[in-house]
Design an enzyme around this catalytic site. Structure first.
Site, PDB file in Angstrom:
ATOM      1  N   CYS A 102      -2.717   5.432   5.647  1.00  0.00           N
ATOM      2  CA  CYS A 102      -4.169   5.441   5.786  1.00  0.00           C
ATOM      3  C   CYS A 102      -4.575   5.899   7.189  1.00  0.00           C
ATOM      4  O   CYS A 102      -3.747   6.007   8.100  1.00  0.00           O
ATOM      5  CB  CYS A 102      -4.708   4.033   5.528  1.00  0.00           C
ATOM      6  SG  CYS A 102      -4.320   2.896   6.863  1.00  0.00           S
ATOM      7  N   ASP A 140       2.332   2.639   2.487  1.00  0.00           N
ATOM      8  CA  ASP A 140       2.284   3.405   3.721  1.00  0.00           C
ATOM      9  C   ASP A 140       3.624   3.319   4.458  1.00  0.00           C
ATOM     10  O   ASP A 140       4.244   2.262   4.501  1.00  0.00           O
ATOM     11  CB  ASP A 140       1.174   2.888   4.638  1.00  0.00           C
ATOM     12  CG  ASP A 140      -0.201   3.211   4.069  1.00  0.00           C
ATOM     13  OD1 ASP A 140      -0.241   3.901   3.038  1.00  0.00           O
ATOM     14  OD2 ASP A 140      -1.200   2.787   4.641  1.00  0.00           O
ATOM     15  N   CYS A 175       0.836  -1.209   0.000  1.00  0.00           N
ATOM     16  CA  CYS A 175       0.000   0.000   0.000  1.00  0.00           C
ATOM     17  C   CYS A 175       0.864   1.248   0.000  1.00  0.00           C
ATOM     18  O   CYS A 175       0.361   2.351  -0.198  1.00  0.00           O
ATOM     19  CB  CYS A 175      -0.956   0.009   1.185  1.00  0.00           C
ATOM     20  SG  CYS A 175      -0.150   0.056   2.787  1.00  0.00           S
ATOM     21  N   CYS A 213      -2.664  -2.574   9.629  1.00  0.00           N
ATOM     22  CA  CYS A 213      -2.133  -1.227   9.843  1.00  0.00           C
ATOM     23  C   CYS A 213      -1.556  -1.117  11.256  1.00  0.00           C
ATOM     24  O   CYS A 213      -0.579  -0.405  11.476  1.00  0.00           O
ATOM     25  CB  CYS A 213      -3.218  -0.181   9.643  1.00  0.00           C
ATOM     26  SG  CYS A 213      -4.119  -0.364   8.098  1.00  0.00           S
TER      27      CYS A 213
HETATM   28 FE1  FES Z   1      -1.783  -0.423   4.485  1.00  0.00          FE
HETATM   29 FE2  FES Z   1      -3.200   0.962   6.286  1.00  0.00          FE
HETATM   30  S1  FES Z   1      -3.777   0.435   4.243  1.00  0.00           S
HETATM   31  S2  FES Z   1      -1.123   0.328   6.401  1.00  0.00           S
END
Ligand code: FES
Length: 141
Positions: free
Chosen positions: A59, A36, A34, A103
């Site tokens: 996110c 992040d 993702c 997450c």
């Molecule tokens: Fe990947 Fe939150 S969507 S860490």
């Protein structure tokens, strides 16, 4: 998707956001899928985490979990901070939707990476406690 009030609160008003100049330990972890990224800064005096700050490029759940993680470890000893689990973070937030639990793993790993960096700097243990989260099936981005 339903988020608890605590998650919404920590997302809207994240605690301990920022950087610590001359931090004693800095940990950065990323989720390759993702994209992040979470960075955690620690100030450690006499084995106690006297200050904790974080920056998260990610996110809402990543922001909320890192915020809660800093609250849970601030003022604690290194030993206690090392015991922080993503489960404890999720519980403290009154839960997360299943697709967002990963997450919180990022938050746990960022804390451990920062402690690992602290040990490395002091020459205590050159081996990092955690590596990067290379793969996360829950991220469908
Ligand atoms: Fe990947 Fe939150 S969507 S860490």
């Amino acid at each position: 998707m339903m988020y608890s009030e605590k998650v919404m609160d920590h997302f809207a008003n994240p605690r301990n956001v920022g950087e610590i100049e001359n931090a004693d330990g800095v940990g950065e972890v990323g989720n390759a899928k993702c994209g992040d990224i979470m960075r955690m800064y620690l100030k450690i005096d006499d084995g106690v985490l006297t200050d904790v700050k974080f920056k998260t490029f990610g996110c809402g759940a990543a922001v909320a979990t890192s915020s809660m993680a800093t609250e849970l470890i601030k003022g604690k000893s290194i030993e206690d901070a090392l015991k922080l689990t993503n489960k404890a973070v999720v519980e403290a937030l009154d839960g997360l939707p299943p697709v967002k639990v990963h997450c919180s793993v990022l938050a746990e790993q960022a804390v451990k990476a920062a402690l690992s960096d602290y040990y490395r700097r002091r020459g205590i243990d050159p081996e990092p406690i955690v590596g990067k989260i290379e793969d996360c099936d829950a991220c469908h981005i």
